[in-house]
Design an enzyme around this catalytic site. Sequence first.
Site, PDB file in Angstrom:
ATOM      1  N   LYS A  13       0.830  -1.225   0.000  1.00  0.00           N
ATOM      2  CA  LYS A  13       0.000   0.000   0.000  1.00  0.00           C
ATOM      3  C   LYS A  13       0.859   1.269   0.000  1.00  0.00           C
ATOM      4  CE  LYS A  13      -2.317  -0.906   3.871  1.00  0.00           C
ATOM      5  NZ  LYS A  13      -1.895  -2.235   4.320  1.00  0.00           N
ATOM      6  N   ARG A  87     -10.027   0.737   8.003  1.00  0.00           N
ATOM      7  CA  ARG A  87      -9.660  -0.638   8.334  1.00  0.00           C
ATOM      8  C   ARG A  87     -10.839  -1.379   8.954  1.00  0.00           C
ATOM      9  NH1 ARG A  87      -3.787   0.544   8.818  1.00  0.00           N
ATOM     10  NH2 ARG A  87      -2.656  -1.371   9.171  1.00  0.00           N
ATOM     11  N   ARG A 121      11.349  -5.739   5.259  1.00  0.00           N
ATOM     12  CA  ARG A 121      11.007  -4.339   4.961  1.00  0.00           C
ATOM     13  C   ARG A 121      11.855  -3.357   5.773  1.00  0.00           C
ATOM     14  NH1 ARG A 121       4.907  -2.155   5.187  1.00  0.00           N
ATOM     15  NH2 ARG A 121       4.985  -2.678   7.392  1.00  0.00           N
ATOM     16  N   ARG A 154      10.582  -1.565  11.160  1.00  0.00           N
ATOM     17  CA  ARG A 154       9.455  -1.220  12.024  1.00  0.00           C
ATOM     18  C   ARG A 154       9.310  -2.217  13.165  1.00  0.00           C
ATOM     19  NH1 ARG A 154       4.254   0.131   8.378  1.00  0.00           N
ATOM     20  NH2 ARG A 154       3.319  -0.978  10.135  1.00  0.00           N
ATOM     21  N   ARG A 165      -1.241  -9.061  13.059  1.00  0.00           N
ATOM     22  CA  ARG A 165      -1.769  -8.048  12.127  1.00  0.00           C
ATOM     23  C   ARG A 165      -2.574  -8.712  11.011  1.00  0.00           C
ATOM     24  NH1 ARG A 165       3.475  -5.323  10.492  1.00  0.00           N
ATOM     25  NH2 ARG A 165       2.244  -3.855   9.291  1.00  0.00           N
TER      26      ARG A 165
END
Length: 213
Positions: A13, A87, A121, A154, A165
């Site tokens: 995203k 969300r 990431r 992160r 998540r």
Amino acid sequence: MRIVIFGPPGSGKGTYASRLMEKLGVPHISTGDLVREEIRNQTPLGKMIEKYSSSGGLVPDETITEILKERMRSGASKGFVLEGYPRTVNQAKELAKMTKIDAVINLIVPDSVIIRRLSARLQCKSCGAIYNEITLKPRVAGKCDKCGGELFRRADDQPEVIQERLKVYREASAPVVDFYRSEGLLKDIGNEDPNADPNEIVSQILKMIKPRP
Ligand code: AMP
């Protein structure tokens, strides 16, 4: 143009939204980035919401909606690429009260690709640009190509938080897809290839969107 980029964590995203921002000339609004900024600055709000974010849970609807409204007030009149919100179906209804949406891009990515992508990431501390240690390496290790900022991993990209998540996404966020499909706004994009060029996906998205009258 008012676009929502929707999809599970790690579906790309943020990467696509920042490229669409450049192509469309409208701001990229990421509620995840707004949440991280509050936490980084240790504001009273940041201290209150940290527990949700670090465990992979959702910030309560009312709180995140206020954060978004505040951001919308400070400049989104020409449009936006919104990512990370809504969300929940409740948030989708709140967004409809705030503004008109031209299209919702629904990114469909298998869990195996998500886990692989999130585990590798990296993000820039200064400008928020996203990299990947396997598929989208920075030119100089640990440094952002765009601004030279320091890259970090992160806190919620740890394996057990990633699983939480994904669970939260399936339970609370997946119904948002049905909501937007019934509104006729949803555009599906499947992306099974972990090495797909983000620019290819962005071109596909650009072909799918047009302003609603
Ligand atoms: P993201 O960068 O979009 O994955 O967001 C990081 C974290 O911020 C999420 O795991 C949530 O804790 C919180 N967050 C961001 N956007 C929302 C939202 N729309 N609703 C609830 N929590 C959110």
